[in-house]
Design an enzyme around this catalytic site. Structure first.
Site, PDB file in Angstrom:
ATOM      1  N   ASP A   1       0.868  -1.166   0.000  1.00  0.00           N
ATOM      2  CA  ASP A   1       0.000   0.000   0.000  1.00  0.00           C
ATOM      3  C   ASP A   1       0.916   1.230   0.000  1.00  0.00           C
ATOM      4  O   ASP A   1       2.099   1.131   0.337  1.00  0.00           O
ATOM      5  CB  ASP A   1      -0.879  -0.034   1.248  1.00  0.00           C
TER       6      ASP A   1
ATOM      7  N   ASP B   1       0.095   5.129   1.033  1.00  0.00           N
ATOM      8  CA  ASP B   1       0.004   6.016   2.201  1.00  0.00           C
ATOM      9  C   ASP B   1      -0.025   5.216   3.497  1.00  0.00           C
ATOM     10  O   ASP B   1      -0.865   4.329   3.677  1.00  0.00           O
ATOM     11  CB  ASP B   1      -1.274   6.864   2.123  1.00  0.00           C
TER      12      ASP B   1
END
Length: 225
Positions: free
Chosen positions: A17, A19
């Site tokens: 992922d 952020d």
């Protein structure tokens, strides 16, 4: 596979992922949000408060900061204004989380490809990667623009695996949100919950079902190598 966990000798790729997992983007979100708040004659928020909001995206940030429901007529204009501010500052303070550079280096040394699977739109994701080039660079970047269903649906992770010519069961997905772990499990990957990311006080990562949890990015190397 043993108890749902990947034999690391069979590892073909690692996916992250963006952020709160790969990059600490919260400081630039805080700058953009506080510019918007000040422009609306409101008090700015502390970075610690913004950090817990980032995983909810721009809509979640506006919802919290302005206490507005998403169907409110002012909601979308405020969200678009926030994104305009963010596009100006999105790589001013953003950086890899501590220890993540060593993770990427070890992957490169062992010829293990890596990629990004994010719910962040392509416009902002690619601009960050342009302004903050990573070494080695990701070999795939999957954003909502590339799929019909976003995380927690497995489609983005499956697309990344396909682009890397890797079997999902031979891949790892690392994320800091319940939907990341759900997407990884739904895709059939081994999952790592990044506890150093943007978790809120309400999050209960022990209940997410991740195969592993790490309190620091460097611990990813301990799992893989």
């Amino acid at each position: 596979m043993t108890n749902g966990r990947l034999k690391m000798s069979e590892l073909q790729a690692v996916l992250f992922d963006l952020d709160g997992t790969l990059l600490d983007t919260a400081p630039d979100f805080a700058t953009a949000l506080n510019r918007l708040l000040v422009a609306r004659n409101k008090q700015p928020l502390q970075l610690t408060n913004v950090r817990q909001l980032v995983s909810n995206g721009s809509a979640g940030i506006i919802e919290f900061a302005f206490k507005l429901p998403r169907e409110h007529t002012e909601f979308e204009p405020l969200r678009q204004e926030l994104l305009t501010y963010y596009l100006d500052t999105l790589a001013d303070q953003t950086c890899l989380f501590p220890g993540m550079n060593e993770v990427l280096t070890r992957l490169a040394e062992n010829a293990i490809p890596w990629g990004i699977v994010t719910n962040k739109p392509e416009l902002y994701t690619l601009e960050i990667l342009k302004r903050l080039p990573l070494t080695p660079p990701p070999e795939t970047v999957i954003c909502p623009d590339h799929v019909s269903r976003t995380k927690p649906d497995p489609e983005p992770i499956l697309l990344a695996c396909s682009e890397l010519k890797a079997k999902p069961e031979n891949c790892i997905y690392v994320g800091d949100h319940l939907r990341d772990i759900q997407a990884g499990l739904n895709a059939g990957t081994t999952t790592i919950a990044a506890l150093y990311g943007y978790l809120s006080h309400e999050d209960q990562p022990d209940s997410w079902g991740a195969h592993y949890q790490v309190a620091h990015a460097s611990e990813i190397n301990d799992i893989i190598f």
